[in-house]
Design a protein around this motif. Sequence first.
Motif, PDB file in Angstrom:
ATOM      1  N   GLU A  47       1.117  -0.889   0.506  1.00 47.97           N
ATOM      2  CA  GLU A  47      -0.046  -0.139  -0.032  1.00 47.97           C
ATOM      3  C   GLU A  47       0.465   1.415   0.081  1.00 47.97           C
ATOM      4  O   GLU A  47       0.695   2.292  -0.172  1.00 47.97           O
ATOM      5  N   ALA A  48       2.685   1.113   0.670  1.00 46.43           N
ATOM      6  CA  ALA A  48       2.964   2.433   0.708  1.00 46.43           C
ATOM      7  C   ALA A  48       3.440   2.894  -0.818  1.00 46.43           C
ATOM      8  O   ALA A  48       3.577   3.624  -0.782  1.00 46.43           O
ATOM      9  N   LEU A  49       3.944   1.825  -1.062  1.00 45.11           N
ATOM     10  CA  LEU A  49       4.508   1.943  -2.988  1.00 45.11           C
ATOM     11  C   LEU A  49       3.557   1.805  -3.699  1.00 45.11           C
ATOM     12  O   LEU A  49       4.040   2.339  -4.949  1.00 45.11           O
ATOM     13  N   VAL A  50       2.551   1.769  -3.755  1.00 47.68           N
ATOM     14  CA  VAL A  50       1.547   1.328  -4.927  1.00 47.68           C
ATOM     15  C   VAL A  50       1.240   2.299  -5.966  1.00 47.68           C
ATOM     16  O   VAL A  50       0.747   2.291  -7.087  1.00 47.68           O
ATOM     17  N   ASP A  51       1.285   3.632  -5.669  1.00 44.18           N
ATOM     18  CA  ASP A  51       1.012   4.603  -6.127  1.00 44.18           C
ATOM     19  C   ASP A  51       2.836   5.663  -6.701  1.00 44.18           C
ATOM     20  O   ASP A  51       2.709   6.376  -7.532  1.00 44.18           O
ATOM     21  N   GLU A  52       3.805   4.276  -6.809  1.00 47.79           N
ATOM     22  CA  GLU A  52       5.537   5.190  -7.227  1.00 47.79           C
ATOM     23  C   GLU A  52       5.536   4.135  -7.987  1.00 47.79           C
ATOM     24  O   GLU A  52       5.111   3.161  -8.575  1.00 47.79           O
ATOM     25  N   ARG A  53       6.185   4.910  -9.134  1.00 49.05           N
ATOM     26  CA  ARG A  53       6.648   4.735  -9.919  1.00 49.05           C
ATOM     27  C   ARG A  53       8.608   5.064  -9.786  1.00 49.05           C
ATOM     28  O   ARG A  53       8.788   5.936  -9.814  1.00 49.05           O
ATOM     29  N   PHE A  54       9.157   3.003 -10.494  1.00 51.02           N
ATOM     30  CA  PHE A  54      10.348   3.249 -10.158  1.00 51.02           C
ATOM     31  C   PHE A  54      11.298   3.278 -11.315  1.00 51.02           C
ATOM     32  O   PHE A  54      10.550   3.011 -12.332  1.00 51.02           O
ATOM     33  N   ASP A  55      12.623   3.731 -11.204  1.00 58.73           N
ATOM     34  CA  ASP A  55      13.150   3.679 -12.812  1.00 58.73           C
ATOM     35  C   ASP A  55      13.656   1.993 -13.079  1.00 58.73           C
ATOM     36  O   ASP A  55      14.684   1.809 -13.654  1.00 58.73           O
ATOM     37  N   ALA A  56      14.528   1.760 -11.586  1.00 58.73           N
ATOM     38  CA  ALA A  56      14.681   0.799 -11.406  1.00 58.73           C
ATOM     39  C   ALA A  56      14.800  -0.248 -10.209  1.00 58.73           C
ATOM     40  O   ALA A  56      13.900   0.804  -9.301  1.00 58.73           O
ATOM     41  N   ILE A  57      14.834  -1.084 -10.188  1.00 59.44           N
ATOM     42  CA  ILE A  57      14.974  -2.068  -8.745  1.00 59.44           C
ATOM     43  C   ILE A  57      16.291  -3.006  -9.005  1.00 59.44           C
ATOM     44  O   ILE A  57      16.483  -3.835  -9.399  1.00 59.44           O
ATOM     45  N   TYR A  58      16.852  -2.799  -7.224  1.00 55.13           N
ATOM     46  CA  TYR A  58      17.738  -3.656  -7.041  1.00 55.13           C
ATOM     47  C   TYR A  58      17.385  -4.749  -5.614  1.00 55.13           C
ATOM     48  O   TYR A  58      16.517  -3.984  -4.880  1.00 55.13           O
ATOM     49  N   SER A  60      17.979  -8.293  -3.211  1.00 59.67           N
ATOM     50  CA  SER A  60      19.251  -9.090  -3.238  1.00 59.67           C
ATOM     51  C   SER A  60      18.470 -10.338  -3.568  1.00 59.67           C
ATOM     52  O   SER A  60      17.162 -10.970  -3.944  1.00 59.67           O
ATOM     53  N   ASP A  61      19.650 -11.301  -3.765  1.00 55.76           N
ATOM     54  CA  ASP A  61      18.974 -12.680  -5.139  1.00 55.76           C
ATOM     55  C   ASP A  61      18.956 -13.807  -3.622  1.00 55.76           C
ATOM     56  O   ASP A  61      18.366 -14.486  -4.182  1.00 55.76           O
ATOM     57  N   LEU A  62      18.246 -13.442  -2.807  1.00 59.10           N
ATOM     58  CA  LEU A  62      17.951 -14.223  -1.687  1.00 59.10           C
ATOM     59  C   LEU A  62      16.613 -14.725  -1.274  1.00 59.10           C
ATOM     60  O   LEU A  62      15.912 -13.195  -2.084  1.00 59.10           O
ATOM     61  N   ASN A  63      15.921 -15.389  -1.862  1.00 58.61           N
ATOM     62  CA  ASN A  63      14.708 -15.908  -2.051  1.00 58.61           C
ATOM     63  C   ASN A  63      13.634 -14.509  -0.993  1.00 58.61           C
ATOM     64  O   ASN A  63      12.783 -14.254  -1.718  1.00 58.61           O
ATOM     65  N   ARG A  64      13.721 -14.881   0.517  1.00 52.46           N
ATOM     66  CA  ARG A  64      12.617 -13.244   0.529  1.00 52.46           C
ATOM     67  C   ARG A  64      12.687 -12.343   0.497  1.00 52.46           C
ATOM     68  O   ARG A  64      11.613 -11.756   0.672  1.00 52.46           O
ATOM     69  N   CYS A  65      13.416 -12.035  -0.248  1.00 53.75           N
ATOM     70  CA  CYS A  65      13.798 -10.327  -0.557  1.00 53.75           C
ATOM     71  C   CYS A  65      12.846 -10.431  -1.921  1.00 53.75           C
ATOM     72  O   CYS A  65      12.045  -9.713  -2.638  1.00 53.75           O
ATOM     73  N   GLN A  66      12.900 -11.487  -3.113  1.00 54.40           N
ATOM     74  CA  GLN A  66      12.417 -11.790  -4.015  1.00 54.40           C
ATOM     75  C   GLN A  66      10.949 -11.698  -3.740  1.00 54.40           C
ATOM     76  O   GLN A  66       9.840 -11.775  -4.756  1.00 54.40           O
ATOM     77  N   GLN A  67       9.881 -12.425  -2.377  1.00 54.10           N
ATOM     78  CA  GLN A  67       9.017 -13.152  -2.288  1.00 54.10           C
ATOM     79  C   GLN A  67       8.347 -11.791  -2.192  1.00 54.10           C
ATOM     80  O   GLN A  67       7.509 -11.287  -2.210  1.00 54.10           O
ATOM     81  N   THR A  68       9.502 -10.626  -1.243  1.00 50.72           N
ATOM     82  CA  THR A  68       8.558  -9.142  -0.848  1.00 50.72           C
ATOM     83  C   THR A  68       8.022  -8.857  -2.265  1.00 50.72           C
ATOM     84  O   THR A  68       7.743  -7.730  -2.126  1.00 50.72           O
ATOM     85  N   LEU A  69       9.613  -7.621  -2.565  1.00 49.98           N
ATOM     86  CA  LEU A  69       9.105  -7.894  -4.317  1.00 49.98           C
ATOM     87  C   LEU A  69       8.195  -8.224  -4.515  1.00 49.98           C
ATOM     88  O   LEU A  69       7.555  -6.877  -5.554  1.00 49.98           O
ATOM     89  N   GLU A  70       7.691  -9.344  -4.750  1.00 50.64           N
ATOM     90  CA  GLU A  70       6.461 -10.076  -6.144  1.00 50.64           C
ATOM     91  C   GLU A  70       5.348  -9.206  -5.389  1.00 50.64           C
ATOM     92  O   GLU A  70       4.585  -9.126  -5.589  1.00 50.64           O
ATOM     93  N   TRP A  71       5.589  -9.153  -3.510  1.00 55.31           N
ATOM     94  CA  TRP A  71       4.330  -9.048  -2.996  1.00 55.31           C
ATOM     95  C   TRP A  71       4.164  -7.249  -2.866  1.00 55.31           C
ATOM     96  O   TRP A  71       2.688  -6.717  -3.076  1.00 55.31           O
ATOM     97  N   THR A  72       5.430  -6.523  -2.955  1.00 52.78           N
ATOM     98  CA  THR A  72       5.042  -4.801  -3.833  1.00 52.78           C
ATOM     99  C   THR A  72       4.319  -4.310  -4.605  1.00 52.78           C
ATOM    100  O   THR A  72       3.664  -3.654  -4.935  1.00 52.78           O
ATOM    101  N   GLN A  73       4.419  -5.899  -5.188  1.00 49.56           N
ATOM    102  CA  GLN A  73       3.757  -5.565  -7.293  1.00 49.56           C
ATOM    103  C   GLN A  73       4.720  -4.270  -7.629  1.00 49.56           C
ATOM    104  O   GLN A  73       4.112  -2.883  -8.787  1.00 49.56           O
TER     105      GLN A  73
END
Length: 217
Positions: A47-58, A60-73
């Motif tokens: 919800e905090a990031l829903v209206d934001e547009r990023f130019d790039a995303i970095y 961590s290659d560990l699974n918990r971070c990749q899962q978190t990114l998926e949840w943020t949409q």
Amino acid sequence: MVAADRLELVVVRHGLTAWNRERRYQGQRDIPLLLPEAEEGLMALREALVDERFDAIYVSDLNRCQQTLEWTQAAKSGIPVHLEPRLRELDFGDYEGKVYDELKDLPHYRAWIDSVGELQIPGGESAAQLRERLEAWFQELAEKARQESYRKVLVVTHGGVIRELRRRFETIEFWEGTVHQAQGRRWQLTYLPRANEEGDWQCSSSSAVPALENVTS
């Protein structure tokens, strides 16, 4: 000052894991998110990031971070996503998988605590080694941002990484830099050139993510 010399950096910690819940040193173990228990924090972050547009995303290659990114949409079409091993948590070596009560009487653990994390962990990293890899990553990111005119970048990483970045940009003590799971910091950075030498990125403002009402630092 041109736009490429300004960068908004949004850095968030991964969501709750079972080892977070059990207060185990997680380090670079590839522990997944604890679902559904992690969902409340992840939804608040989304919800905090829903209206934001990023130019790039970095991320961590560990699974918990990749899962978190998926949840943020936040990884929308056309936004480059970089898996970055240098954004991994501090390597806790022999301490990984253990809790405080299992370590508290060990002399090397007491020495590490007393050093405010500066000593190298047996089988793991020192804070200086973590800072070195983070600085190398950030300098590459900063150069890319200037070349590509990035204005806003999202980073999904770990608590120890955010502590070190807060120490760099906010000049606070290491133990003051704690952020909870699925939370983070937003930094407004400006590149300041220096006469006859390479310039540096300085932080002009810092705030919590998700935002805390009427609170900035």
